[in-house]
Scaffold this active site. Sequence first.
Site, PDB file in Angstrom:
ATOM      1  N   THR A 108       0.824  -1.213   0.000  1.00  0.00           N
ATOM      2  CA  THR A 108       0.000   0.000   0.000  1.00  0.00           C
ATOM      3  C   THR A 108       0.855   1.258   0.000  1.00  0.00           C
ATOM      4  O   THR A 108       0.602   2.197  -0.754  1.00  0.00           O
ATOM      5  CB  THR A 108      -0.882   0.032   1.261  1.00  0.00           C
ATOM      6  OG1 THR A 108      -1.239  -1.289   1.576  1.00  0.00           O
ATOM      7  CG2 THR A 108      -2.099   0.860   1.032  1.00  0.00           C
ATOM      8  N   THR A 109       1.875   1.268   0.858  1.00  0.00           N
ATOM      9  CA  THR A 109       2.731   2.442   0.949  1.00  0.00           C
ATOM     10  C   THR A 109       3.434   2.679  -0.380  1.00  0.00           C
ATOM     11  O   THR A 109       3.540   3.817  -0.841  1.00  0.00           O
ATOM     12  CB  THR A 109       3.772   2.243   2.067  1.00  0.00           C
ATOM     13  OG1 THR A 109       3.097   1.769   3.220  1.00  0.00           O
ATOM     14  CG2 THR A 109       4.488   3.531   2.371  1.00  0.00           C
ATOM     15  N   ASP A 401      -0.259  -9.046   6.924  1.00  0.00           N
ATOM     16  CA  ASP A 401       0.370  -8.670   5.653  1.00  0.00           C
ATOM     17  C   ASP A 401       1.255  -9.791   5.146  1.00  0.00           C
ATOM     18  O   ASP A 401       1.226 -10.150   3.970  1.00  0.00           O
ATOM     19  CB  ASP A 401       1.233  -7.405   5.827  1.00  0.00           C
ATOM     20  CG  ASP A 401       0.374  -6.163   5.918  1.00  0.00           C
ATOM     21  OD1 ASP A 401      -0.858  -6.300   5.826  1.00  0.00           O
ATOM     22  OD2 ASP A 401       0.934  -5.074   6.081  1.00  0.00           O
TER      23      ASP A 401
END
Length: 540
Positions: A108-109, A401
Amino acid sequence: MSGPYAGRQDEAGNVNPQIFDEQAEESKGEMARLTSFVGAIAISELVKTTLGPKGMDKILKSADPNEQKITVTNDGATILKSVYVDNAAAKILIDISKTQDDEVGDGTTTVAVLGGELLREAEQLVIAKIHPQIIIQGWRLAKEAARKTLLDIAMDHSQDEAVFRKDLESIAGTTLSSKLLVQEKEHFVNLAVDAVLRLKGSDDLKLIQIIKKAGGNLKDSFLADGFILEKKIASKSPKVKITPRILVANTPMDYDKIKIFGSKVKVDSIDKVAEIEAAEREKMKRKVDKILAHKPSIFINRQLIYDYPESLMAEQGVMVIEHADFDGVERLSSVLGADILSTFDTPESAKLGTCELVDEIMIGEDKVIRFQGCHEGRASTIVLRGASTHILDEAERSLHDALCVLIQTIKNSKVVYGGGNTEVRMAEATDELARQIPGKKSLAIEAYGRALRKLPMIVADNGGFDSAEIISQLRAEIHNGNTTAGIDIGRGCVGNMEDLGIKECLRVKEQALLAASEAAEMILRVDEIVKAAPRRREGY
Ligand SMILES: *[C@@H]1O[C@H](CO)[C@@H](O)[C@H](O)[C@H]1NC(C)=O
C-alpha cells in the site's frame, strides 16, 4: 450581480455565465491540477517515512476527544484508512492504495509513494509546458517497459520444495522486517510460512486464525494445530472428548425462566407462576431431547444456554459450550465440517462435525478450548503473545500482511529481489526506452524512471544513509550486469540480495506498479474539479 445570470469575469473581461448552482463550486485547468498535485503529493509525503525496513512509526489518534484509543503503526494501509481528507486527488490516491491492500494485502505504501513521486515529476513537466496527454502517453510506454522487465527478471522455484520454502522465508522476512517485529523476525517468519504451507495451496485466509493474548512476549507466540475457541466448557460437562460428534447450533436455549416480553401475563396465584414455569421447562426438555436425538458428544451453541438444558445434556455426558461468538461459530463449522443447525427435526440429514481431540488448555492466565486434528486439516491458529495490546495489534497487522503476501506467492510462485533491485532495473529499462523514443514523450519516460528510482532512495533515506551515494553505486552495479545487487539496509551499502535472502513477491510488485501508474494517470487527467451542491430535499 446576483441571481441565475450572475457570472465570473475571465482574464479578457468577458463574463461567463454561471451554469452551476450557487452552492456548487468549480475550479479549472491549472488551478484544478495544482490542487490535485498538492493533495496527492501530501498523501505520499505522509506515508513516505514508513517505507522500508527502517521506516518510522506513526501514532494515530482519533480527532474525537472522547475516543481515547491510539494506534502505533507503520502499516501504510492502516495509516491511509484513518486519515480524513478533503482533497479529491488525495482521495483517489488513498482509494487506489486501499485496493492494493484488498487485492494483495501489502504494498500500500509503495502505491501511495510511487503515485506521489510520479505526480511530482508530472508537475515539473507541466510547468515545462508539456501537455498532460503527452505525459500520459509517455508514462504508458514506460509502464509497459517496466512491467516487461519485472516479468522477465522474476524467478520461479516452485518445482524445488526446499528452495521454494527459502523463497517464502525470504519474502516473509522482507515483509516483516518493515514492521514492528524486527527482533522476533525469524520466529514470525517460521510461524507465517508454516501456517501458509499448511493451507496446501488454498488461499482461504480464514483457515488461519489469529488469537491475541496479552502477557508474555512476542517470542512466546506459537502456531497451534487446529482451532482454538476462546470460551470455557460448561462447568458440569466433561472436559475432554476424543473423536467426538460435534453439533454446532444457533438456537435459543435460555427460556427455562419465564421470559415473555411485551405481553402482560395476569396470574392470580403463585401456583399459576409455577404452572407456567413447569410448562416452559417441559418445552425446553422436549427441545433438548430432540437435540440429543442427533447423538452429539459436544454441543456448541452461538447463544446462551441456561442451567436447566445444560444439566440435562451434561447428565447424558455431552460437553456443552455456550455463547460462542458469530465468527467463532462460522469458523468452527467450516473447520469441523459441520452445518450450523437451528432446527432439530431431522437428525438423519443433519451434518455434525468432528476432529481428533477437544480439550481445555491454558494460554497465559486464560482457559481456552482446543480442537485438534480437525476434519479440515488445513486449519491452524496462531496465538500471539505480547506485553501490550498495542504490540499485539501491530504484530497482528504485520502478520496479516505477511500471510497475504505468502498466499499470493504460493498462488503465483514467482519472486524478485528486494532492496531496490527491481526498481533500479525497471528504471534501467525505461531509460533505455527513452533513448529510443523521439520527441517530448521521452521526457515523460525519463521522469517515470526517476520516480521508480525514488523508491529505493526513500528506503535508504529512512535508514539514515546517504541515499544519493548508495543509489548511484547500485545503478552502476546493475548497469554492469550484476543482477543480485541491492541495498543492504543493515550496513548501509550495496549488498548481495541472494546472500541476504531479500526477496519480494512478483504479484505484489506488479500490482503496485500498475496501481500507482493508474492513480497518477487518473489524477493527471483532471482539468476540472466540480464540487456538486448538496442535493436538496423535495419541497424546498
Ligand atoms: C553484485 O554486487 C554485490 C554487492 O556489491 C556483490 O556482493 C556481488 O558479488 C556482485 N555480484 C557480481 C556477479 O558481480
